[in-house]
Design a protein around this motif. Structure first.
Motif, PDB file in Angstrom:
ATOM      1  N   ALA A  50       0.828  -1.210   0.000  1.00 53.31           N
ATOM      2  CA  ALA A  50       0.000   0.000   0.000  1.00 53.31           C
ATOM      3  C   ALA A  50       0.862   1.259   0.000  1.00 53.31           C
ATOM      4  O   ALA A  50       0.508   2.277  -0.610  1.00 53.31           O
ATOM      5  N   ARG A  53       1.981   1.953  -3.550  1.00 50.71           N
ATOM      6  CA  ARG A  53       0.849   2.487  -4.325  1.00 50.71           C
ATOM      7  C   ARG A  53       0.643   3.960  -4.013  1.00 50.71           C
ATOM      8  O   ARG A  53       0.418   4.784  -4.918  1.00 50.71           O
ATOM      9  N   GLN A  54       0.776   4.319  -2.735  1.00 47.11           N
ATOM     10  CA  GLN A  54       0.561   5.713  -2.353  1.00 47.11           C
ATOM     11  C   GLN A  54       1.618   6.621  -2.975  1.00 47.11           C
ATOM     12  O   GLN A  54       1.315   7.752  -3.384  1.00 47.11           O
ATOM     13  N   LEU A  57       0.562   7.294  -6.482  1.00 47.12           N
ATOM     14  CA  LEU A  57      -0.540   8.253  -6.501  1.00 47.12           C
ATOM     15  C   LEU A  57      -0.042   9.666  -6.181  1.00 47.12           C
ATOM     16  O   LEU A  57      -0.521  10.649  -6.757  1.00 47.12           O
ATOM     17  N   ASP A  58       0.936   9.759  -5.272  1.00 50.65           N
ATOM     18  CA  ASP A  58       1.519  11.071  -4.954  1.00 50.65           C
ATOM     19  C   ASP A  58       2.189  11.666  -6.192  1.00 50.65           C
ATOM     20  O   ASP A  58       2.043  12.877  -6.474  1.00 50.65           O
ATOM     21  N   SER A 114       7.829  11.752  -1.005  1.00 51.60           N
ATOM     22  CA  SER A 114       7.589  10.341  -0.656  1.00 51.60           C
ATOM     23  C   SER A 114       8.253   9.369  -1.619  1.00 51.60           C
ATOM     24  O   SER A 114       8.263   8.163  -1.354  1.00 51.60           O
TER      25      SER A 114
END
Length: 576
Positions: A50, A53-54, A57-58, A114
């Motif tokens: 996860a 994935r984040q 998306l960031d 990130s």
């Protein structure tokens, strides 16, 4: 005694239950099945963590993913679909992201901090976009081997690379990065560092211990201080440090047997030059030591390596190229640059948003590559004076004749822009163009025309499609003992005539001339008929025939013979 046999259907006890032996077999089957499928969750799909994935998306959100081009599938799928997203490569089990390639995909925005959480990422490529800001700290990306962020608009600092022990290639040239070059200590796998054409300052980091380093390009920045020791860099092939503010002496090149070229021109270096490496593998004409304030000396090896004899010529004779600042844009470096004889200078010239640029001044005209403007063949002091303007001008494109022009009509063009269009003629026609947009000229690429000058006022472009007049080839063929001029095949437009000169050698005459429906004059001129196809003109030559003319006694004998013949003829007539 009779023994009865019972079928399996009859094996029940009195209460209708299956006997113990049969029920034990069933239980055993159930245990085996439950063991075999214990690890299977029906309908589940492998997915990246996860946290990874984040990060994706960031990145999508921070760089206007909705405006990306050529990225399919888009980065909007449900959890478990990430490894199928455009530009994303995962491991075989699709459990972690290994590569991200978003080269020239219209990324606009900044890189998210990130990104350093992609601990298994090996390659991140996002060159040729419109990324701004800095390069985040990448500590933690211990698997990263390749980072390519060249040709963006990055204008912040570069974060730490500490701990990136797998890092091999860093490319972030042609940006506007500021601050210092990160420390390279401990990056033992590093092979290439290219941070040229930025605004980096401070000193060059320590290079000791980078035994795999092959290429270092920190040119065209504002780096200062001494060049660090190069000891131990046995694999180094190219060192480019030109166009900075480096000072002090050049370090020893001992042990750099793989070095093919070094450029330290246009700095503030002083002192004596070091000896070439031994063995010397510097490529001829591939190094530059000047302009600098180096001590002049004789060194044939450096003469060969620099392609200049003596190598110090441009340290003694050089020219100043002065940038002139202007509002609504930037020219960098903003300090004067030095150029040697027939030398060059490069500047980053960047207009503010919504502005265009035209370069003035009295230096020779330069060439653009992105926002980099390079001038060559400088042989006098000169200045580079950009003009930034946001005026929009009306450019009208029209055409005549059979063909298609795209775009056509009235267009609004920003000051300093070049106008490009395609002109596709119909079969049997060719395209040409005239313009009032600056110099009346174009550069070409197939059917694409681009104005030779930038737009600085309202102007027009007219494209003309004209019929191609067919050309036919006339082939002269001369036999032995003579010649035809012209002697080589040549072309003539359809419907035209032409003249050839036929000349025999001494003692020979023209025997015949044929072909192309032509006629031969007494002077040896052969004029073709109307030419409507390829044809040949063939000339042959013959030996001139000699006629003997009697003289002296032979002439008298001949006259006597004629008189006797005439007398005999008269005698015969008298006796008839």
């Amino acid at each position: 005694m009779m023994i009865s046999r019972r079928t399996p259907e009859q094996h029940f006890d009195g209460a209708g239950r299956v006997p113990r032996a049969t029920s034990m077999v069933g239980r055993l089957v159930r245990i085996l099945l439950s063991t075999a499928f214990a690890g299977i969750t029906w309908g589940a799909v492998a997915a990246i963590p996860a946290a990874e994935r984040q990060v994706l998306l960031d990145l999508y959100s921070a760089t206007n993913g909705a405006g990306w081009t050529g990225v399919t599938p888009a980065w909007t799928g449900a959890a478990g679909s990430e490894c199928a997203w455009g530009g994303v490569t995962c491991d075989a089990g699709q459990t972690t992201v290994l590569e991200i390639n978003l080269s020239v995909r219209n990324l606009v925005g900044t890189l998210p901090t990130s990104i350093n959480q992609l601990g298994n990422l090996r390659s991140f490529i996002a060159d040729g976009n419109r990324l701004t800001g800095g390069i985040p700290t990448l500590t933690g990306m211990t698997a990263l081997q390749t980072l390519n962020l060249s040709r963006n608009q990055l204008d912040g600092n570069i974060g730490s690379w500490s701990g990136l022990t797998s890092l091999q290639t860093v490319l972030a040239s042609n940006n506007r990065l500021t601050g210092s070059v990160p420390a390279l200590t401990g990056l033992a796998a590093l092979r290439t560092v290219a941070l040229n054409n930025n605004r980096l300052s401070g000193s060059i980091p320590v290079l000791a211990g980078l035994g795999n380093l092959q290429r270092v390009d920190l040119s065209s920045n504002q780096l200062s201080g001494n060049i660090p020791t190069l000891t131990g860099l046995a694999q180094l092939q190219t060192l480019s440090l030109q166009n900075n503010r480096l000072s002090g002496a050049l370090p020893s090149l001992a042990g750099l047997s793989g070095l093919g070229g070094i450029d330290v021109g246009n700095n503030l270096l002083t002192g004596t030059i070091p000896a070439v490496p031994s063995p010397n593998n510097l490529t001829a004409n591939n190094s530059r030591l000047c302009p600098n304030a180096l001590t002049v000396s004789s060194d044939a090896a450096w003469d060969t390596a620099t392609g200049v004899a003596p190598w110090s010529r441009d340290c003694s004779v050089n020219y100043t190229v002065t940038p002139v600042a202007a509002p609504n844009g930037e020219i960098f470096p903003g300090t004067p640059q030095l150029a040697g004889v027939n030398g060059g200078a490069s500047f980053a010239i960047v207009p503010n948003a919504g502005y265009g640029v035209v370069v003035g001044g009295n230096c020779p005209a330069g060439q653009w590559v992105g926002t980099s403007y390079t001038i060559v063949f400088i042989n006098a002091n000169c200045n580079v004076a950009p003009v930034f303007d946001n005026t929009m001008f009306a450019v009208t494109i029209s055409s005549t004749g059979p063909g298609t022009v795209t775009p056509i009509g009235l267009r609004a063009i920003l000051f300093g822009s070049y106008v490009s269009f395609t002109a596709v003629p119909d079969p049997g026609y060719r395209a040409s163009a005239q313009t009032t947009c600056g110099v009346n000229g174009f550069t070409f690429g197939g059917n694409q025309f681009t104005t030779a000058s930038p737009v600085t006022a309202d102007c027009s472009i007219t494209v003309s499609f004209t019929a191609i007049t067919p050309q036919f080839t006339i082939t002269p063929i001369a036999g032995a003992h003579g010649r035809i001029s012209p002697a080589a095949p040549f072309q003539i437009a359809q419907g035209g005539r032409t003249e050839l000169t036929v000349t025999p050698d001494a003692g020979y005459v023209i025997a015949s001339v044929t072909g192309c429906a032509g006629t031969l004059s007494s002077s040896g001129k052969y004029v073709t008929g109307v030419v409507n196809a390829n044809c040949s003109v063939t000339a042959t030559f013959a030996l001139a025939t000699a006629v003997a003319v009697p003289t002296g006694g032979s002439l008298a004998a001949l006259m006597l013979t004629l008189l006797l013949v005439v007398a005999a003829w008269h005698q015969r007539r008298r006796h008839r």
